[in-house]
Design a protein around this motif. Structure first.
Motif, PDB file in Angstrom:
ATOM      1  N   PHE A 106     -22.348  42.388  45.941  1.00  0.00           N
ATOM      2  CA  PHE A 106     -22.177  42.890  44.578  1.00  0.00           C
ATOM      3  C   PHE A 106     -21.138  44.007  44.583  1.00  0.00           C
ATOM      4  CE2 PHE A 106     -26.890  41.797  44.586  1.00  0.00           C
ATOM      5  CZ  PHE A 106     -26.674  40.505  44.105  1.00  0.00           C
ATOM      6  N   TRP A 107     -20.090  43.813  43.821  1.00  0.00           N
ATOM      7  CA  TRP A 107     -18.985  44.758  43.782  1.00  0.00           C
ATOM      8  C   TRP A 107     -19.171  45.695  42.593  1.00  0.00           C
ATOM      9  CZ3 TRP A 107     -13.184  43.023  42.993  1.00  0.00           C
ATOM     10  CH2 TRP A 107     -12.339  44.094  43.310  1.00  0.00           C
ATOM     11  N   GLN A 108     -19.201  46.994  42.865  1.00  0.00           N
ATOM     12  CA  GLN A 108     -19.382  47.978  41.801  1.00  0.00           C
ATOM     13  C   GLN A 108     -18.129  48.096  40.940  1.00  0.00           C
ATOM     14  OE1 GLN A 108     -22.314  51.275  42.696  1.00  0.00           O
ATOM     15  NE2 GLN A 108     -21.243  51.172  44.679  1.00  0.00           N
ATOM     16  N   PRO A 109     -18.281  48.360  39.627  1.00  0.00           N
ATOM     17  CA  PRO A 109     -19.530  48.627  38.894  1.00  0.00           C
ATOM     18  C   PRO A 109     -20.350  47.351  38.688  1.00  0.00           C
ATOM     19  CG  PRO A 109     -17.679  48.593  37.386  1.00  0.00           C
ATOM     20  CD  PRO A 109     -17.094  48.496  38.756  1.00  0.00           C
ATOM     21  N   LEU A 110     -21.670  47.493  38.787  1.00  0.00           N
ATOM     22  CA  LEU A 110     -22.567  46.354  38.714  1.00  0.00           C
ATOM     23  C   LEU A 110     -22.804  45.934  37.266  1.00  0.00           C
ATOM     24  CD1 LEU A 110     -25.253  47.535  41.305  1.00  0.00           C
ATOM     25  CD2 LEU A 110     -23.246  46.097  41.722  1.00  0.00           C
ATOM     26  N   VAL A 111     -22.927  44.637  37.070  1.00  0.00           N
ATOM     27  CA  VAL A 111     -23.282  44.072  35.767  1.00  0.00           C
ATOM     28  C   VAL A 111     -24.708  43.550  35.886  1.00  0.00           C
ATOM     29  CG1 VAL A 111     -22.733  42.350  34.013  1.00  0.00           C
ATOM     30  CG2 VAL A 111     -20.884  43.448  35.311  1.00  0.00           C
ATOM     31  N   ALA A 112     -25.652  44.194  35.203  1.00  0.00           N
ATOM     32  CA  ALA A 112     -27.079  43.924  35.386  1.00  0.00           C
ATOM     33  C   ALA A 112     -27.428  42.453  35.210  1.00  0.00           C
ATOM     34  CB  ALA A 112     -27.890  44.798  34.431  1.00  0.00           C
ATOM     35  N   GLU A 113     -26.906  41.828  34.183  1.00  0.00           N
ATOM     36  CA  GLU A 113     -27.252  40.432  33.898  1.00  0.00           C
ATOM     37  C   GLU A 113     -26.835  39.509  35.040  1.00  0.00           C
ATOM     38  OE1 GLU A 113     -26.403  37.000  30.478  1.00  0.00           O
ATOM     39  OE2 GLU A 113     -25.656  39.056  30.230  1.00  0.00           O
ATOM     40  N   ASN A 114     -25.620  39.712  35.559  1.00  0.00           N
ATOM     41  CA  ASN A 114     -25.137  38.865  36.657  1.00  0.00           C
ATOM     42  C   ASN A 114     -25.930  39.089  37.936  1.00  0.00           C
ATOM     43  OD1 ASN A 114     -23.191  37.914  34.928  1.00  0.00           O
ATOM     44  ND2 ASN A 114     -21.568  39.244  35.707  1.00  0.00           N
ATOM     45  N   VAL A 115     -26.165  40.363  38.266  1.00  0.00           N
ATOM     46  CA  VAL A 115     -26.896  40.691  39.489  1.00  0.00           C
ATOM     47  C   VAL A 115     -28.309  40.139  39.425  1.00  0.00           C
ATOM     48  CG1 VAL A 115     -27.827  42.572  40.885  1.00  0.00           C
ATOM     49  CG2 VAL A 115     -25.505  42.741  39.966  1.00  0.00           C
ATOM     50  N   GLU A 116     -28.981  40.305  38.272  1.00  0.00           N
ATOM     51  CA  GLU A 116     -30.360  39.838  38.123  1.00  0.00           C
ATOM     52  C   GLU A 116     -30.454  38.333  38.316  1.00  0.00           C
ATOM     53  OE1 GLU A 116     -33.454  39.400  34.457  1.00  0.00           O
ATOM     54  OE2 GLU A 116     -32.585  41.406  34.768  1.00  0.00           O
ATOM     55  N   SER A 117     -29.550  37.583  37.696  1.00  0.00           N
ATOM     56  CA  SER A 117     -29.613  36.122  37.805  1.00  0.00           C
ATOM     57  C   SER A 117     -29.337  35.662  39.230  1.00  0.00           C
ATOM     58  CB  SER A 117     -28.615  35.488  36.840  1.00  0.00           C
ATOM     59  OG  SER A 117     -27.284  35.850  37.165  1.00  0.00           O
ATOM     60  N   ARG A 118     -28.432  36.318  39.924  1.00  0.00           N
ATOM     61  CA  ARG A 118     -28.113  35.912  41.301  1.00  0.00           C
ATOM     62  C   ARG A 118     -29.248  36.227  42.259  1.00  0.00           C
ATOM     63  NH1 ARG A 118     -22.172  38.529  41.109  1.00  0.00           N
ATOM     64  NH2 ARG A 118     -22.175  38.347  43.395  1.00  0.00           N
ATOM     65  N   ILE A 119     -29.897  37.379  42.059  1.00  0.00           N
ATOM     66  CA  ILE A 119     -31.037  37.722  42.928  1.00  0.00           C
ATOM     67  C   ILE A 119     -32.201  36.781  42.651  1.00  0.00           C
ATOM     68  CG2 ILE A 119     -32.773  39.474  43.441  1.00  0.00           C
ATOM     69  CD1 ILE A 119     -30.655  41.594  43.009  1.00  0.00           C
ATOM     70  N   ASN A 120     -32.502  36.531  41.396  1.00  0.00           N
ATOM     71  CA  ASN A 120     -33.611  35.632  41.045  1.00  0.00           C
ATOM     72  C   ASN A 120     -33.405  34.234  41.607  1.00  0.00           C
ATOM     73  OD1 ASN A 120     -35.560  37.152  39.619  1.00  0.00           O
ATOM     74  ND2 ASN A 120     -34.240  37.232  37.813  1.00  0.00           N
TER      75      ASN A 120
END
Length: 395
Positions: A106-120
């Motif tokens: 994950f490259w900062q700045p983080l985008v919550a929606e993208n990070v959440e979907s990828r982790i899930n």
């Protein structure tokens, strides 16, 4: 699907903002816990803490990056998925991370929606995904005939064109300080083969005798956390144990009729924390002309003769002195010697001359090049080498 409801996500090297960021997500875990450093995480893993995933805020080549995932794999055979949160990213570094077992970067700045979907997605599909993450170590590649032809043509042409420059540098070195203009030392290259490695002299002839007085300034020793203070009462005899029994140095540098020891004052090699590399900022052993030819990499030009002879290639992993190579025989680092030895290489153009280039980073990039060297990748390194020649720091 993976059952992670009773598990936690472990954040490493985190701050309050990062903790709040991940706690605010809808993830299929019981909680998100912050561990201050790698050691705390390792302790938790050893105690059997149910960890669904590890998210480390770290650069890829830093201790919290691919080095940490190697530690996790040694601690737990059922290693959880590993994510990185980074500030800096390049195509080479991303590929190195993914092939080392990092699931996502994950490259900062983080985008919550993208990070959440990828982790899930990773957590719910982990049982299927992990079977495809087994890294296959390729067999050592032979130097392609095209690469060898290019090396000979390129090196021969440069030697011919730059012959007037060779003469000027030769005279400048001779005029500034006593001693020969050229020297050679023994280096370890492809397949641990030892050869004579040629360079312009950039230091005073007695420079090696001062290593014992400058050991505390070693850049790699300063950066390494495991280093211990060297005792002031160390043996002042600069010959190592192996050389003492012969009564003379067995690892010499040779230049005309002058010979001096490349392995002076290395009795500390028997101390487990000693660095495999020796480098000093603003090194007082370097002459004025030596400083110029180092910063412009002119001191490396005689290695074109090594290329003609077949000892080296234009692009490859830097050949190492015997006393450095002898420390890199474990499976983790021996791979670097499967690649061609070269004048320039991946780590030189990635972070050349920067103080934060650690010994571990150099070795990781060397291993990466050994697995992926090709004519196309070599061309990319050559194109990046020219702007990397002028270093900002005198290292």
């Amino acid at each position: 699907m993976s059952d992670t409801n009773g598990s936690i996500i472990a954040l490493v090297n985190c701050d309050n903002n990062l903790v709040d960021f991940f706690k605010g997500m809808s993830l299929p875990v019981k909680d998100v816990i912050c561990y201050n450093d790698n050691e705390e995480l390792t302790d938790a893993l050893e105690k059997g803490t149910s960890i669904a995933a590890v998210i480390s805020k770290s650069e890829i080549l830093a201790p919290g990056g691919v080095q940490l995932i190697e530690t996790i794999k040694k601690t737990r055979t059922d290693a959880p998925p590993f994510f990185l949160v980074v500030n800096h990213l390049s195509a080479n570094l991303r590929k190195l991370a993914l092939e080392s077992g990092v699931v996502d970067v994950f490259w900062q700045p983080l985008v919550a929606e993208n990070v959440e979907s990828r982790i899930n997605f990773t957590l719910t599909q982990w049982s299927k995904l992990k079977t495809n993450l087994v890294k296959k170590v390729p067999s050592p590649k032979k130097i392609p005939i095209g690469k060898r032809i290019f090396d000979i043509v390129f090196a021969g042409g440069v030697l011919l064109i730059l012959s007037p420059l060779f003469l000027i540098i030769y005279l400048a070195i001779k005029l500034e300080s006593r001693g020969p203009a050229f020297y050679y030392s023994l280096r370890v290259g492809t397949g641990y083969n030892v050869f004579k490695f040629y360079k312009f002299r950039s230091m005073y002839v007695n420079a090696d005798q001062r290593i014992k007085d400058l050991k505390h300034l070693n850049q790699y020793t300063i950066d390494a956390q495991s280093k211990q203070e060297k005792s002031a009462s160390d043996n002042t005899n600069y010959l190592c144990a192996e050389c003492t029994q012969y009564g003379k140095c067995q690892f010499p540098l040779h230049a005309d009729k002058v010979t001096w020891c490349e392995k002076q004052y290395i009795s500390s090699k028997r101390e487990g924390g000693d660095s495999a590399f020796f480098k000093i900022k603003n090194d007082p052993r370097i002459t004025k002309i030596g400083n110029f030819i180092r910063n412009t990499s002119i001191d490396e030009l005689p290695q074109l003769w090594n290329v003609i002879k077949g000892d080296m290639s234009i692009v490859g992993n830097r050949p190492l002195p015997l006393y450095e190579a002898e420390k890199l025989t474990t499976d983790k680092y021996a791979l670097r010697f499967a690649a061609p030895a070269g004048i320039t290489g991946l780590w030189q153009v990635e972070k050349r001359g920067k103080a934060e280039m650690s010994e571990e980073e150099r070795l990781m990039l060397d291993n990466y090049y050994a697995e992926h060297h090709s004519l196309w990748n070599d061309a990319r390194v050559i194109l990046k080498t020219i702007p990397a020649l002028l270093q900002k720091e005198q290292v």
